[in-house]
Design a protein around this motif. Sequence first.
Motif, PDB file in Angstrom:
ATOM      1  N   ARG A 142       0.833  -1.209   0.000  1.00 50.50           N
ATOM      2  CA  ARG A 142       0.000   0.000   0.000  1.00 50.50           C
ATOM      3  C   ARG A 142       0.863   1.254   0.000  1.00 50.50           C
ATOM      4  NH1 ARG A 142      -4.118   0.695   4.709  1.00 50.50           N
ATOM      5  NH2 ARG A 142      -4.569   2.487   3.388  1.00 50.50           N
ATOM      6  N   GLY A 143       0.225   2.394  -0.247  1.00 52.36           N
ATOM      7  CA  GLY A 143       0.871   3.682  -0.021  1.00 52.36           C
ATOM      8  C   GLY A 143       1.236   4.453  -1.277  1.00 52.36           C
ATOM      9  N   ALA A 144       1.619   5.712  -1.044  1.00 47.38           N
ATOM     10  CA  ALA A 144       1.941   6.646  -2.131  1.00 47.38           C
ATOM     11  C   ALA A 144       3.450   6.736  -2.317  1.00 47.38           C
ATOM     12  CB  ALA A 144       1.368   8.026  -1.808  1.00 47.38           C
ATOM     13  N   GLN A 145       3.882   6.654  -3.577  1.00 41.55           N
ATOM     14  CA  GLN A 145       5.310   6.718  -3.899  1.00 41.55           C
ATOM     15  C   GLN A 145       5.569   7.787  -4.951  1.00 41.55           C
ATOM     16  OE1 GLN A 145       5.951   2.439  -4.912  1.00 41.55           O
ATOM     17  NE2 GLN A 145       7.747   2.681  -3.615  1.00 41.55           N
ATOM     18  N   VAL A 146       6.718   8.459  -4.803  1.00 35.28           N
ATOM     19  CA  VAL A 146       7.051   9.567  -5.707  1.00 35.28           C
ATOM     20  C   VAL A 146       8.366   9.251  -6.417  1.00 35.28           C
ATOM     21  CG1 VAL A 146       7.362  12.063  -5.887  1.00 35.28           C
ATOM     22  CG2 VAL A 146       5.918  11.116  -4.066  1.00 35.28           C
ATOM     23  N   PHE A 147       8.422   9.564  -7.719  1.00 35.44           N
ATOM     24  CA  PHE A 147       9.593   9.251  -8.545  1.00 35.44           C
ATOM     25  C   PHE A 147      10.120  10.502  -9.250  1.00 35.44           C
ATOM     26  CE2 PHE A 147       7.092   5.430  -8.093  1.00 35.44           C
ATOM     27  CZ  PHE A 147       8.034   4.449  -7.847  1.00 35.44           C
ATOM     28  N   PHE A 148      11.436  10.492  -9.478  1.00 36.30           N
ATOM     29  CA  PHE A 148      12.090  11.624 -10.156  1.00 36.30           C
ATOM     30  C   PHE A 148      13.197  11.103 -11.052  1.00 36.30           C
ATOM     31  CE2 PHE A 148      16.061  11.582  -7.730  1.00 36.30           C
ATOM     32  CZ  PHE A 148      15.694  10.870  -6.597  1.00 36.30           C
ATOM     33  N   ASP A 149      13.692  11.984 -11.943  1.00 35.90           N
ATOM     34  CA  ASP A 149      14.826  11.623 -12.790  1.00 35.90           C
ATOM     35  C   ASP A 149      16.130  11.903 -12.033  1.00 35.90           C
ATOM     36  OD1 ASP A 149      16.116  10.952 -15.387  1.00 35.90           O
ATOM     37  OD2 ASP A 149      16.833  13.009 -15.165  1.00 35.90           O
ATOM     38  N   GLY A 150      17.034  10.918 -12.057  1.00 34.49           N
ATOM     39  CA  GLY A 150      18.258  11.002 -11.266  1.00 34.49           C
ATOM     40  C   GLY A 150      19.164  12.161 -11.638  1.00 34.49           C
ATOM     41  N   SER A 151      19.029  12.697 -12.850  1.00 36.37           N
ATOM     42  CA  SER A 151      19.920  13.789 -13.273  1.00 36.37           C
ATOM     43  C   SER A 151      19.382  15.166 -12.887  1.00 36.37           C
ATOM     44  CB  SER A 151      20.142  13.727 -14.788  1.00 36.37           C
ATOM     45  OG  SER A 151      18.952  14.081 -15.462  1.00 36.37           O
ATOM     46  N   SER A 152      18.181  15.217 -12.314  1.00 33.41           N
ATOM     47  CA  SER A 152      17.560  16.506 -11.998  1.00 33.41           C
ATOM     48  C   SER A 152      17.557  16.767 -10.492  1.00 33.41           C
ATOM     49  CB  SER A 152      16.119  16.547 -12.525  1.00 33.41           C
ATOM     50  OG  SER A 152      15.453  17.694 -12.033  1.00 33.41           O
ATOM     51  N   LEU A 153      18.407  17.703 -10.063  1.00 32.98           N
ATOM     52  CA  LEU A 153      18.451  18.036  -8.627  1.00 32.98           C
ATOM     53  C   LEU A 153      17.144  18.665  -8.167  1.00 32.98           C
ATOM     54  CD1 LEU A 153      22.036  19.485  -8.032  1.00 32.98           C
ATOM     55  CD2 LEU A 153      21.020  17.411  -7.029  1.00 32.98           C
ATOM     56  N   GLN A 154      16.580  19.520  -9.017  1.00 29.40           N
ATOM     57  CA  GLN A 154      15.314  20.166  -8.661  1.00 29.40           C
ATOM     58  C   GLN A 154      14.184  19.134  -8.640  1.00 29.40           C
ATOM     59  OE1 GLN A 154      14.758  23.636  -7.889  1.00 29.40           O
ATOM     60  NE2 GLN A 154      16.924  23.259  -7.521  1.00 29.40           N
ATOM     61  N   GLY A 155      14.241  18.194  -9.560  1.00 27.08           N
ATOM     62  CA  GLY A 155      13.241  17.118  -9.578  1.00 27.08           C
ATOM     63  C   GLY A 155      13.324  16.287  -8.304  1.00 27.08           C
ATOM     64  N   LYS A 156      14.560  16.036  -7.859  1.00 29.91           N
ATOM     65  CA  LYS A 156      14.767  15.265  -6.626  1.00 29.91           C
ATOM     66  C   LYS A 156      14.214  16.036  -5.428  1.00 29.91           C
ATOM     67  CE  LYS A 156      18.512  12.801  -4.255  1.00 29.91           C
ATOM     68  NZ  LYS A 156      18.905  13.386  -2.996  1.00 29.91           N
ATOM     69  N   LEU A 157      14.494  17.333  -5.376  1.00 33.02           N
ATOM     70  CA  LEU A 157      14.010  18.165  -4.267  1.00 33.02           C
ATOM     71  C   LEU A 157      12.479  18.192  -4.244  1.00 33.02           C
ATOM     72  CD1 LEU A 157      14.613  20.165  -1.969  1.00 33.02           C
ATOM     73  CD2 LEU A 157      14.666  21.986  -3.682  1.00 33.02           C
ATOM     74  N   LEU A 158      11.887  18.357  -5.427  1.00 25.84           N
ATOM     75  CA  LEU A 158      10.414  18.366  -5.499  1.00 25.84           C
ATOM     76  C   LEU A 158       9.857  17.006  -5.061  1.00 25.84           C
ATOM     77  CD1 LEU A 158       7.683  19.547  -6.300  1.00 25.84           C
ATOM     78  CD2 LEU A 158       8.183  18.963  -8.679  1.00 25.84           C
ATOM     79  N   ALA A 159      10.481  15.928  -5.544  1.00 21.60           N
ATOM     80  CA  ALA A 159      10.009  14.575  -5.197  1.00 21.60           C
ATOM     81  C   ALA A 159      10.101  14.344  -3.688  1.00 21.60           C
ATOM     82  CB  ALA A 159      10.835  13.528  -5.947  1.00 21.60           C
TER      83      ALA A 159
END
Length: 238
Positions: A142-159
């Motif tokens: 169960r539960g909510a999971q969030v994914f990002f692209d490994g090359s994007s620091l901003q994507g990681k921060l948002l995730a």
Amino acid sequence: MHNLWGIFKVDFRVITAVLLAVAVVALCFSAPYISSAYRRSAGRTVVIDAGHGGADGGVSGVRTGVKESDLNLAMSKIVGEYLESAGFNVVYTRKNEKGLYSALAANKKRDDMEKRAAIIKRAEPAAVVSFHMNTYSSPARRGAQVFFDGSSLQGKLLAETVQDTLNREFNLPDTGREYSALKAEKYILQCSPYPTVIIECGFLSNAIDEKNLTDSEYRAQFGYAVFGALAAFLYVQA
Ligand SMILES: [Zn+2]
């Protein structure tokens, strides 16, 4: 004694006046800063992407057979409305149940994804959020999971911002388990330079997650949590 009281009285008034002056000066400097940062963040564009659509229904609910594409659309609309009401500019990749692909396309999935990428690039957004529903071989997951692209620091921060919020408000109280935001190699994460996350809102292979996600009140609460995390990210970036 009388004189001493007099000195204390004067001192007290002076101290009060100095404290008031400091407070007024602090407000004068901080209020314009806060309001301009708020204006800068509030006017920014967010792309909301409802995954799948049309012939591609995505995964389906274990109990009711509800289509992922329909739940993605419902969640997208909720989060989009919260963002719009807070002053953000929202661009949706789709606002109805249809896919984005052309009926004549040889590869409809590819055509659908390329059209989403074109919308994102045109919007030049401050953030992109793609909504999906998960599935797993074990029905207990169960539960909510969030994914990002490994090359994007901003994507990681948002995730991480979104994942922390969903852990605190849903995953931990509901399941006692939290997830880390994870790297993933997905077209929607890699098709543009803008900070992008995929939110898998829950598992349609789990009967409780399915029941929750088909409930509009639960979706409103979940959507509000996502909105709060997004607004916090956008405010910091402004
Ligand atoms: Zn999906």
